[in-house]
Design a protein around this motif. Structure first.
Motif, PDB file in Angstrom:
ATOM      1  N   LEU A   1       1.012  10.663 -14.916  1.00 46.78           N
ATOM      2  CA  LEU A   1       1.866  11.627 -14.226  1.00 46.78           C
ATOM      3  C   LEU A   1       2.723  10.943 -13.169  1.00 46.78           C
ATOM      4  O   LEU A   1       3.898  11.286 -13.002  1.00 46.78           O
ATOM      5  N   TRP A   2       2.143   9.981 -12.481  1.00 48.55           N
ATOM      6  CA  TRP A   2       2.866   9.295 -11.413  1.00 48.55           C
ATOM      7  C   TRP A   2       3.326   7.897 -11.827  1.00 48.55           C
ATOM      8  O   TRP A   2       3.617   7.044 -10.994  1.00 48.55           O
ATOM      9  N   ASN A   3       3.407   7.689 -13.154  1.00 47.41           N
ATOM     10  CA  ASN A   3       4.073   6.510 -13.738  1.00 47.41           C
ATOM     11  C   ASN A   3       3.513   5.180 -13.249  1.00 47.41           C
ATOM     12  O   ASN A   3       4.258   4.237 -12.950  1.00 47.41           O
ATOM     13  N   THR A   4       2.175   5.082 -13.196  1.00 47.25           N
ATOM     14  CA  THR A   4       1.592   3.799 -12.808  1.00 47.25           C
ATOM     15  C   THR A   4       0.844   3.138 -13.974  1.00 47.25           C
ATOM     16  O   THR A   4       0.333   2.041 -13.818  1.00 47.25           O
ATOM     17  N   ILE A   5       0.762   3.843 -15.105  1.00 50.42           N
ATOM     18  CA  ILE A   5       0.274   3.183 -16.319  1.00 50.42           C
ATOM     19  C   ILE A   5       1.166   3.633 -17.486  1.00 50.42           C
ATOM     20  O   ILE A   5       1.874   4.621 -17.404  1.00 50.42           O
TER      21      ILE A   5
ATOM     22  N   ALA B   1      -0.645   5.400  -7.750  1.00 50.33           N
ATOM     23  CA  ALA B   1      -0.261   6.759  -8.130  1.00 50.33           C
ATOM     24  C   ALA B   1      -0.461   7.716  -6.967  1.00 50.33           C
ATOM     25  O   ALA B   1       0.400   8.562  -6.677  1.00 50.33           O
ATOM     26  N   ALA B   2      -1.597   7.582  -6.266  1.00 53.31           N
ATOM     27  CA  ALA B   2      -1.884   8.470  -5.141  1.00 53.31           C
ATOM     28  C   ALA B   2      -0.880   8.287  -4.014  1.00 53.31           C
ATOM     29  O   ALA B   2      -0.373   9.267  -3.435  1.00 53.31           O
ATOM     30  N   MET B   3      -0.556   7.046  -3.677  1.00 60.47           N
ATOM     31  CA  MET B   3       0.384   6.802  -2.590  1.00 60.47           C
ATOM     32  C   MET B   3       1.793   7.248  -2.962  1.00 60.47           C
ATOM     33  O   MET B   3       2.572   7.657  -2.096  1.00 60.47           O
TER      34      MET B   3
ATOM     35  N   TRP C   1       0.833  -1.214   0.000  1.00 60.65           N
ATOM     36  CA  TRP C   1       0.000   0.000   0.000  1.00 60.65           C
ATOM     37  C   TRP C   1       0.865   1.261   0.000  1.00 60.65           C
ATOM     38  O   TRP C   1       0.675   2.159  -0.807  1.00 60.65           O
ATOM     39  N   THR C   2       1.830   1.342   0.895  1.00 60.61           N
ATOM     40  CA  THR C   2       2.622   2.566   1.051  1.00 60.61           C
ATOM     41  C   THR C   2       3.703   2.724  -0.001  1.00 60.61           C
ATOM     42  O   THR C   2       4.152   3.845  -0.269  1.00 60.61           O
ATOM     43  N   GLN C   3       4.136   1.633  -0.609  1.00 60.27           N
ATOM     44  CA  GLN C   3       5.202   1.709  -1.603  1.00 60.27           C
ATOM     45  C   GLN C   3       4.690   1.575  -3.039  1.00 60.27           C
ATOM     46  O   GLN C   3       5.447   1.279  -3.951  1.00 60.27           O
ATOM     47  N   SER C   4       3.382   1.826  -3.201  1.00 58.68           N
ATOM     48  CA  SER C   4       2.766   1.854  -4.541  1.00 58.68           C
ATOM     49  C   SER C   4       2.942   0.545  -5.291  1.00 58.68           C
ATOM     50  O   SER C   4       3.261   0.521  -6.477  1.00 58.68           O
ATOM     51  N   LYS C   5       2.707  -0.555  -4.588  1.00 60.55           N
ATOM     52  CA  LYS C   5       2.839  -1.872  -5.205  1.00 60.55           C
ATOM     53  C   LYS C   5       1.572  -2.708  -5.005  1.00 60.55           C
ATOM     54  O   LYS C   5       1.616  -3.939  -4.973  1.00 60.55           O
ATOM     55  N   SER C   6       0.448  -2.021  -4.881  1.00 59.49           N
ATOM     56  CA  SER C   6      -0.806  -2.749  -4.675  1.00 59.49           C
ATOM     57  C   SER C   6      -1.313  -3.394  -5.957  1.00 59.49           C
ATOM     58  O   SER C   6      -2.110  -4.325  -5.921  1.00 59.49           O
TER      59      SER C   6
ATOM     60  N   TYR D   1      -3.652  11.431 -14.572  1.00 60.18           N
ATOM     61  CA  TYR D   1      -3.051  11.380 -13.232  1.00 60.18           C
ATOM     62  C   TYR D   1      -2.172  10.151 -13.081  1.00 60.18           C
ATOM     63  O   TYR D   1      -1.047  10.238 -12.566  1.00 60.18           O
ATOM     64  N   ARG D   2      -2.640   9.025 -13.538  1.00 65.02           N
ATOM     65  CA  ARG D   2      -1.840   7.803 -13.415  1.00 65.02           C
ATOM     66  C   ARG D   2      -0.552   7.889 -14.236  1.00 65.02           C
ATOM     67  O   ARG D   2       0.505   7.421 -13.805  1.00 65.02           O
TER      68      ARG D   2
END
Length: 452
Positions: free
Chosen positions: A448-452, A357-359, A345-350, A445-446
């Motif tokens: 922007l924070w490199n999750t997609i 992206a939010a975390m 959760w905290t390290q953006s690996k959910s 948004y995703r």
């Protein structure tokens, strides 16, 4: 022996519209006493102190430390304009005890005046001074409305926010009016022995100072002049905000996920006390007088009333809000801490791109939109089956605008253990897929924070 009054700054790092400070000034003037302004750090502040939660992470991030440092530097600068210095005390109890011993030896201490904070740890800080036989006078001053102006006692206030809001609106209660600073150069204390305590604190801090990375994707770039800590930046920003028409569109934009302009951005300054709720209301009313009222301007008041509500709930329920079962009338069995899920959760690996992206934004910048705060807590509670207290502690650690009242109130509310009648995990679920479609349909948004 000189008469002596201490003003203890807490979450009220400003000179203007500080009723407790003005009260201390009045006492000093009437009694011919000298005034000392003090700020006491918590043990969690110093990077040399590995103060951690029971779940193994630091209670305060480098982002929060930096914003607080800037706020204190700004406060000290303004105090200097009045001939004062700010005595900063180390968070260690032994260092503070040394100060009280010095004061006992050299001064007739009449009283310590400070803001009242109706939360357990903050109340315990005041009680520790009482235990040392020190006189302390506290004033509740962080709200828009003064509870003494209500025609009901806080112990009998409505539990549900909507009922509370209706009562306030129907009662047409007056809002606190901002007060000007009453500091006077007549009260100047320059005792080298006392100031040495502050020098020790600064030296310790310089030895362990951290410079968190600046990320231009931040929605609250606190390292810039516009968004820096302290009341000078806060009041400049307040004036700038209401010189635009952003207040009229606030209700429509407030649920956006990213950017410096979609929400008011008052919260970090409100949390540190560099800006007060009455100062915002005065600016809002002036804006409405000149530009007219709207759903957006009403909603700014509405959100500030939520802030008051959580404060008044603390006055009503106190330590009950910090129980594992919150305000639930029945015992609640909370899940055991799962370190693997917490790390994900905290390290953006959910594996959920919007949540990750939010975390990542929160850990990188110390800020997160209100919409995303609700989503990530919901994900921790419902998808990961986590303990609500862990989410509250993580937000305390990370958020620039951490506010003990709102943080506890919001996390309890989302868990169904506050004043929400739906009960534990009873209905505050934010479907991550639905939320993604509603608020990040284009994936901006995703990406922007490199999750997609």
């Amino acid at each position: 022996m000189k008469k002596f009054i201490i003003y203890w700054f807490r979450n009220d790092l400003r000179l203007d519209d500080n009723p407790a400070l003005n009260h201390a000034c009045g006492l000093a003037e009437r009694n011919g006493a000298e005034l000392l302004t003090v700020f006491c750090h918590t043990p969690a502040y110093s990077a040399l102190n590995s103060c951690q939660t029971k779940w193994g992470f630091a209670r305060i991030s480098s982002h929060r430390r930096k914003f607080l440092r800037d706020s204190l530097n700004d406060l000290r600068y303004q105090l200097h304009q009045h001939g004062f210095d700010l005595l900063e005390l180390d968070g260690e109890l032994s260092a503070q005890t040394e100060l009280w011993t010095y004061i006992y030896r050299h001064y007739e201490l009449q009283t310590i005046v400070c803001e009242e904070i109706a939360a357990p740890e903050e109340m315990a800080q005041v009680e520790s001074l009482h235990a040392l036989k020190l006189p302390v006078h506290t004033l509740l001053q962080s709200t828009m409305y003064a509870p003494e102006d209500f025609d009901f006692e806080l112990v009998s206030m409505p539990d549900q926010f909507t009922a509370f809001r209706h009562k306030v609106e129907q009662g047409a209660y007056s809002i606190r009016q901002p007060a000007t600073c009453a500091l006077s150069n007549n009260f100047v204390l320059s005792d080298p022995g006392l100031l040495a305590f502050s020098v020790q604190m600064q030296s310790k801090e310089e030895a362990c100072v951290e410079h968190p990375e600046q990320d231009n994707r931040s929605s609250f770039p606190y390292w810039t002049v516009e968004f820096s800590g302290g009341s000078q930046a806060a009041l400049r920003y307040l004036e700038s905000y209401f010189s635009t028409d952003k207040a009229h569109s606030y209700k429509q934009t407030r649920n956006q996920l990213h950017g410096t302009g979609f929400s008011t951005k008052f919260s970090p300054w409100l949390a540190s006390g560099a800006m007060s709720a009455p100062q915002i209301l005065a600016a809002l009313r002036k804006f409405e007088d000149e530009q007219g009222k709207s759903d957006g301007s009403y909603w700014i008041w509405f959100e500030l009333l939520w802030r008051d509500y959580f404060r008044f709930l603390h006055c009503k329920y106190g330590v009950q809000l910090y129980r594992a079962s919150g305000l639930s009338k029945s015992p609640v069995s909370l899940p055991a801490f799962d370190a693997q899920k917490f790390q994900a959760w905290t390290q953006s690996k959910s594996g959920e791109p919007l949540i990750d992206a939010a975390m990542r934004e929160l850990a990188t910048t110390g800020y997160l939109s209100n919409r995303l705060r609700q989503q990530v807590v919901s994900y921790w509670l419902h998808e990961l089956g986590g303990d609500w207290r862990v989410a509250a502690a993580w937000f305390e650690s990370q958020l620039l605008d951490y506010d003990v009242y709102s943080n506890q109130g919001n996390c309890l509310y989302l868990a169904g253990l506050g004043t929400d009648p739906r009960g534990y995990l009873g209905g505050r679920w934010f479907d991550p897929q639905k939320q993604t479609k509603q608020h990040d349909a284009d994936g901006a948004y995703r990406r922007l924070w490199n999750t997609i």
